[in-house]
Design a protein around this motif. Structure first.
Motif, PDB file in Angstrom:
ATOM      1  N   LEU A 103       0.657  -1.335   0.101  1.00 53.15           N
ATOM      2  CA  LEU A 103       0.174  -0.199  -0.192  1.00 53.15           C
ATOM      3  C   LEU A 103       0.913   1.160  -0.038  1.00 53.15           C
ATOM      4  O   LEU A 103       1.780   1.409   0.899  1.00 53.15           O
ATOM      5  N   TYR A 111      -8.005  -3.663   2.139  1.00 53.76           N
ATOM      6  CA  TYR A 111      -7.784  -3.682   3.363  1.00 53.76           C
ATOM      7  C   TYR A 111      -7.330  -5.286   3.591  1.00 53.76           C
ATOM      8  O   TYR A 111      -8.020  -6.262   2.928  1.00 53.76           O
ATOM      9  N   GLU A 120     -14.759  -1.369   5.543  1.00 55.39           N
ATOM     10  CA  GLU A 120     -13.491  -1.692   4.876  1.00 55.39           C
ATOM     11  C   GLU A 120     -13.851  -3.011   4.163  1.00 55.39           C
ATOM     12  O   GLU A 120     -13.367  -3.124   2.998  1.00 55.39           O
ATOM     13  N   LEU A 206       3.464   4.987   3.927  1.00 58.68           N
ATOM     14  CA  LEU A 206       2.161   4.042   4.429  1.00 58.68           C
ATOM     15  C   LEU A 206       1.116   4.888   4.914  1.00 58.68           C
ATOM     16  O   LEU A 206      -0.126   4.491   4.715  1.00 58.68           O
ATOM     17  N   ARG A 207       1.223   5.621   5.825  1.00 58.63           N
ATOM     18  CA  ARG A 207       0.229   6.300   6.711  1.00 58.63           C
ATOM     19  C   ARG A 207      -0.322   7.200   5.505  1.00 58.63           C
ATOM     20  O   ARG A 207      -1.732   7.486   5.897  1.00 58.63           O
ATOM     21  N   GLN A 210      -2.802   5.110   3.711  1.00 52.70           N
ATOM     22  CA  GLN A 210      -3.818   4.518   4.375  1.00 52.70           C
ATOM     23  C   GLN A 210      -5.085   5.993   4.590  1.00 52.70           C
ATOM     24  O   GLN A 210      -6.090   5.239   4.332  1.00 52.70           O
ATOM     25  N   ARG A 213      -6.700   5.842   1.216  1.00 52.80           N
ATOM     26  CA  ARG A 213      -7.600   4.576   1.118  1.00 52.80           C
ATOM     27  C   ARG A 213      -8.888   4.873   2.063  1.00 52.80           C
ATOM     28  O   ARG A 213     -10.115   4.463   1.548  1.00 52.80           O
ATOM     29  N   ASN A 214      -8.444   5.441   2.904  1.00 57.87           N
ATOM     30  CA  ASN A 214      -9.691   5.513   4.192  1.00 57.87           C
ATOM     31  C   ASN A 214     -10.607   6.688   3.500  1.00 57.87           C
ATOM     32  O   ASN A 214     -11.958   6.603   3.584  1.00 57.87           O
TER      33      ASN A 214
END
Length: 222
Positions: A103, A111, A120, A206-207, A210, A213-214
């Motif tokens: 990711l 997820y 998710e 990565l954060r 994320q 994606r969120n």
């Protein structure tokens, strides 16, 4: 981008990515680099396509022992998208990949182990439907050019098979452009391992991925 927004509600998608194995007879040199997890020798070709099944990029220089994530990590396409992100983090452009890819802000993956009925899980369902275009693309490519097909064993050296794969991808795009149809059965590759990210900078990326994606998940589910 407009297609993926209108059909699936996912913004920023410029294509989908997946790997596919092109079988070989046992090479005489560096045999171990071509022996894949499915128990035969192959090239692992990285394919990136758009919503019309056109192939935007192909990388067939690695043996079947290489993971999808490894090929992606060392690809020019990843370097380019990473550069675009670093120069303008607000720019919304990424690929959709399966769990075999890490990711990243420029590669959005499903997820891991979402709860049943969760947002998710809903995201993963939509993501899977959107990403199946690359599986369909690979199916059309291999169905049309049987030398690349499952169960075949190319009698040429890996370097020549890679060149053949590149030419087949170019011919595939010509066929798509001129609406020369072909409908092979749907084909799915085995899932490959996900590569964990450990370094500080990678953890930061990565954060960021994320968060992207969120945000997409929330826009789909709300």
């Amino acid at each position: 981008m407009e297609y993926f927004v209108e059909k699936y509600g996912i913004p920023g998608v410029i294509g989908c990515i997946d790997g596919t194995h092109i079988a070989l007879q046992r090479p005489t040199e560096n045999e171990h680099m071509f022996f894949n997890r499915k128990g035969y020798h192959s090239l692992n070709a990285m394919i990136i396509c758009d919503h019309e099944y056109k192939i935007l990029a192909v990388n067939s220089q690695y043996g079947g022992a290489a993971h999808d994530s490894f090929i992606w990590k060392h690809s020019d396409q990843r370097k380019y998208l990473e550069g675009q992100y670093r120069s303008s983090p607000s720019r919304s452009a990424w690929l959709l990949g399966d769990s075999g890819y890490p990711l990243e802000p420029w590669c959005i993956t499903p997820y891991r182990s979402p709860g049943e009925g969760s947002s998710e899980s809903t995201f993963n369902e939509v993501h899977s439907k959107a990403r199946c275009v690359v599986e369909r693309t690979i199916g059309i490519l291999k169905g049309r050019w049987r030398i690349l097909g499952y169960g075949k064993r190319g009698r040429y050296k890996p370097e020549k098979v890679a060149r053949i794969a590149n030419v087949c991808c170019a011919l595939h795009n010509i066929c798509i452009t001129y609406n020369i149809s072909y409908s092979p059965p749907s084909i799915r590759d085995d899932e490959l391992d996900h590569t964990d990210l450990h370094h500080t900078e990678e953890a930061s990326l990565l954060r960021a991925a994320q968060a992207i994606r969120n945000n997409i998940k929330n826009s789909i589910c709300n």
